[in-house]
Design a protein around this motif. Structure first.
Motif, PDB file in Angstrom:
ATOM      1  N   ARG A 191      28.584 -42.015 -11.050  1.00 18.33           N
ATOM      2  CA  ARG A 191      28.270 -43.320 -10.475  1.00 18.33           C
ATOM      3  C   ARG A 191      28.187 -44.375 -11.577  1.00 18.33           C
ATOM      4  NH1 ARG A 191      22.937 -44.490 -11.356  1.00 18.33           N
ATOM      5  NH2 ARG A 191      21.483 -42.764 -11.653  1.00 18.33           N
ATOM      6  N   PRO A 192      28.373 -45.642 -11.243  1.00 17.86           N
ATOM      7  CA  PRO A 192      28.408 -46.701 -12.251  1.00 17.86           C
ATOM      8  C   PRO A 192      27.020 -47.043 -12.791  1.00 17.86           C
ATOM      9  CG  PRO A 192      28.685 -47.608 -10.050  1.00 17.86           C
ATOM     10  CD  PRO A 192      28.693 -46.123  -9.903  1.00 17.86           C
ATOM     11  N   TRP A 195      21.760 -50.685 -11.130  1.00 19.23           N
ATOM     12  CA  TRP A 195      21.529 -52.075 -10.775  1.00 19.23           C
ATOM     13  C   TRP A 195      20.298 -52.606 -11.507  1.00 19.23           C
ATOM     14  CZ3 TRP A 195      18.305 -54.133  -6.397  1.00 19.23           C
ATOM     15  CH2 TRP A 195      18.593 -55.477  -6.154  1.00 19.23           C
ATOM     16  N   ALA A 270      28.394 -40.707  -2.319  1.00 18.39           N
ATOM     17  CA  ALA A 270      28.294 -41.148  -3.713  1.00 18.39           C
ATOM     18  C   ALA A 270      28.585 -40.005  -4.671  1.00 18.39           C
ATOM     19  CB  ALA A 270      26.907 -41.722  -3.984  1.00 18.39           C
ATOM     20  N   THR A 295      28.332 -44.273   2.161  1.00 19.45           N
ATOM     21  CA  THR A 295      28.799 -45.634   2.438  1.00 19.45           C
ATOM     22  C   THR A 295      29.651 -45.620   3.698  1.00 19.45           C
ATOM     23  OG1 THR A 295      28.832 -46.138   0.074  1.00 19.45           O
ATOM     24  CG2 THR A 295      30.040 -47.621   1.524  1.00 19.45           C
ATOM     25  N   GLU A 305      25.082 -49.056   3.759  1.00 20.00           N
ATOM     26  CA  GLU A 305      24.751 -48.069   2.719  1.00 20.00           C
ATOM     27  C   GLU A 305      23.480 -47.334   3.124  1.00 20.00           C
ATOM     28  OE1 GLU A 305      25.864 -46.071  -0.680  1.00 20.00           O
ATOM     29  OE2 GLU A 305      26.869 -47.852   0.147  1.00 20.00           O
ATOM     30  N   GLU A 331      30.290 -53.531  -1.990  1.00 18.06           N
ATOM     31  CA  GLU A 331      29.900 -52.140  -1.738  1.00 18.06           C
ATOM     32  C   GLU A 331      29.141 -51.533  -2.912  1.00 18.06           C
ATOM     33  OE1 GLU A 331      32.445 -48.040  -1.556  1.00 18.06           O
ATOM     34  OE2 GLU A 331      33.111 -49.661  -0.236  1.00 18.06           O
ATOM     35  N   GLU A 332      29.612 -51.806  -4.113  1.00 17.83           N
ATOM     36  CA  GLU A 332      28.980 -51.228  -5.299  1.00 17.83           C
ATOM     37  C   GLU A 332      27.554 -51.721  -5.460  1.00 17.83           C
ATOM     38  OE1 GLU A 332      29.685 -51.755 -10.022  1.00 17.83           O
ATOM     39  OE2 GLU A 332      31.419 -51.055  -8.873  1.00 17.83           O
ATOM     40  N   THR A 333      27.319 -53.010  -5.210  1.00 16.95           N
ATOM     41  CA  THR A 333      25.968 -53.563  -5.334  1.00 16.95           C
ATOM     42  C   THR A 333      25.031 -52.961  -4.297  1.00 16.95           C
ATOM     43  OG1 THR A 333      26.828 -55.632  -6.223  1.00 16.95           O
ATOM     44  CG2 THR A 333      24.613 -55.683  -5.296  1.00 16.95           C
ATOM     45  N   GLU A 335      25.191 -50.016  -3.021  1.00 16.12           N
ATOM     46  CA  GLU A 335      24.852 -48.662  -3.467  1.00 16.12           C
ATOM     47  C   GLU A 335      23.765 -48.703  -4.533  1.00 16.12           C
ATOM     48  OE1 GLU A 335      27.069 -45.283  -6.057  1.00 16.12           O
ATOM     49  OE2 GLU A 335      28.105 -45.908  -4.224  1.00 16.12           O
ATOM     50  N   HIS A 336      23.877 -49.672  -5.439  1.00 15.64           N
ATOM     51  CA  HIS A 336      22.847 -49.821  -6.475  1.00 15.64           C
ATOM     52  C   HIS A 336      21.497 -50.173  -5.861  1.00 15.64           C
ATOM     53  CE1 HIS A 336      25.645 -49.201  -9.580  1.00 15.64           C
ATOM     54  NE2 HIS A 336      26.187 -50.397  -9.608  1.00 15.64           N
TER      55      HIS A 336
END
Length: 523
Positions: A191-192, A195, A270, A295, A305, A331-333, A335-336
């Motif tokens: 995962r990135p 946040w 995820a 997601t 999410e 979407e990424e935000t 998930e964070h």
């Protein structure tokens, strides 16, 4: 690493020591393969059936060693005097090594060469073959220029040290690689980067869990909040007594909820590069959880999410967080955000305000009909006591700090007690209270109090009428961990409510309460 350790210990000992026997006879060196010689019927010297390893000299008894010596001498005599052809089976088992010559040596072995014997070729024109002889045979000098060892060869522990050092280097390298990946944003799940924590948060508490939701949110209903600026909706639910299977079901539940919508597009998890449905997560207060995120995507570009976390705590708390409605948030935000909420959880446990909400089915202990309730105690360091109750009916918390529940033909009233005089005093006080309630007691069904000194448990059985229905009750006081602390229960049988679940309830409650309850038939 395990293979390296095994190899190191094998290499530490003399190579092939004791599996071969070297014999010098009339200036000629012979090498005898014990295992193969023992397989020849006329030369057998031991009846041991060794399947997983070869015959070793040091494992033979004195009688077997004497018999082996006699067999070796007879084989050498046969090879020398009876003209056995080179290449025969016996000559390969008891091998002649003519003209041994020292080539080199170390602390552990000699390297010698000997004249090869090729049929039809004169000995002077033959070649030489190199052989290593371990210095493990006291008194053996295999060639001219060798000094017989006085004792066993020293162990080659340098190989073991090298293996340990290499393992340490590999472990340190793996650790440093993991640190580097974590700092660069990569993790086990891929995962990135996490946040960034917002400056403003909204705090919410439910069933012993404190949540920190991002932003100035507006409460809409129980466990649901809305963000006026972004339009995002946050929903938080807490369930006690959950299992890992229940957590996976809660994770996949949104798929069934949203895939019936005409604008449903797709979904993804995820964590996909792992064999486990749920992966580990450490919360703000260092509690270990199992979690995952999903997601849900729609054709208009919006997403939902959802994340679950199963806390590995006393109550097996299951948390589900869902964030939706933020069409302008990528979407990424989102998930964070969900991950931030799960990581920021604080498991505060029961308090005077919420302990009554924490009654739940004891699935974390494998029960299907026993609930777990909390009752306040007079002990400052342990303010609450877990008590088992029949699950499936109403639960009532009493003003004296006790709790009562009734289901499947059993009614349990429980509370925490303290008595320096022992459990007998608690039972006698409870019996006096029963008499003061003016119950319609059945005199022939009243028995004397009993006390078991081994378990420190006091009990009393009595019967009474409740309207037109007969009841049998047990008063029980049993010790908790520390001296003077007891759990009191009044267990009452309700015959007219005994159903198909009643036998199972009796078994589960007996296990949960550490008491033996008889399974009374309806009467």
């Amino acid at each position: 690493m395990i293979g390296m350790c095994v190899a190191a210990f094998v290499l530490a000992g003399p190579s092939d020591a004791f599996r071969w026997i070297f014999v010098r006879r009339d200036g000629v060196l012979w090498r005898v393969q014990l295992n193969m010689l023992n397989m020849v019927d006329t030369y057998r010297f031991t009846q041991q059936r060794i399947r997983m390893s070869d015959v070793r000299w040091d494992k033979l008894t004195e009688g077997e060693q004497a018999q082996a010596k006699a067999s070796i001498e007879r084989a050498i005599r046969v090879l020398c005097t009876e003209g056995v052809l080179p290449g025969s089976a016996l000559s390969r088992v008891v091998q002649c090594l003519p003209e041994p010559r020292l080539e080199s040596e170390s602390k552990w072995a000699w390297k010698i060469s000997y004249q090869t014997q090729t049929p039809g070729v004169p000995p002077e024109r033959g070649g030489r073959r190199v052989l290593q002889v371990a210095k493990a045979y006291p008194g053996l000098a295999p060639a001219v220029g060798t000094v017989p060892p006085e004792g066993p060869a020293p162990g080659r522990w340098g190989f073991g040290v090298a293996a340990v050092l290499l393992m340490i280097l590999l472990t340190a390298g793996g650790y440093m690689l993991g640190v580097a990946l974590e700092k660069s944003g990569g993790t086990e799940s891929g995962r990135p980067v996490r946040w960034t924590e917002p400056e403003i948060t909204t705090q919410y508490q439910s069933m012993g869990v404190t949540f920190h939701l991002p932003g100035a949110l507006v409460w809409t209903e129980e466990g649901s909040f809305a963000d006026p600026e972004t339009g995002m909706v946050y929903t938080v639910t807490v369930e006690l007594g959950a299992t890992e299977e229940m957590a996976v079901d809660a994770l996949t539940e949104p798929i069934g909820e949203y895939r019936l919508r005409p604008d449903f597009d797709s979904f993804s998890f995820a964590y996909t590069n792992t064999d486990q449905d749920l992966v580990k997560l450490a919360t703000k207060d260092r509690l270990s959880c199992l979690h995952n995120l999903i997601t849900i995507r729609f054709t208009d570009g919006s997403t939902v999410e959802s994340g679950v976390a199963l806390a590995q705590d006393l109550f097996s708390t299951l948390v589900r967080v869902e964030v939706s409605g933020g069409s302008q948030v990528d979407e990424e935000t989102m998930e964070h955000i969900v991950l931030y909420i799960l990581e920021g959880m604080e498991f505060t446990g029961p308090t005077e305000e919420n302990y009554q909400e924490m009654y739940h089915l004891g699935r974390e202990e494998g029960y299907t009909l026993v609930g777990i309730a909390l009752v306040p105690t007079p002990y400052e360091e342990d303010p609450f006591l877990r008590v088992p109750l029949p699950y499936g009916g109403e639960v009532t918390y009493l003003e004296d700090g006790g709790v009562v529940a009734q289901a499947h033909g059993l009614r349990i009233q429980a509370r925490a007690c303290w008595s320096p005089e022992g459990p007998q005093a608690i039972v006698e006080e409870a019996w006096a209270q029963v008499q003061a309630e003016n119950r319609d007691l059945y005199q022939d069904g009243i028995f004397d109090s009993e006390y078991d000194a081994e378990t420190d448990v006091a009990t009393k059985q009595f019967s009474f009428w409740e309207g037109d229905e007969a009841r049998i009750s047990f008063l029980v006081a049993q010790p908790m961990r520390d001296e003077g602390r007891y759990r009191f229960m009044e267990v009452t049988y309700i015959p007219e409510e005994m159903d198909d679940d009643y036998p199972t309830l009796i078994q589960e409650f007996s296990h949960a309460s550490d008491l033996y309850l008889p399974e009374l038939e309806p009467f």
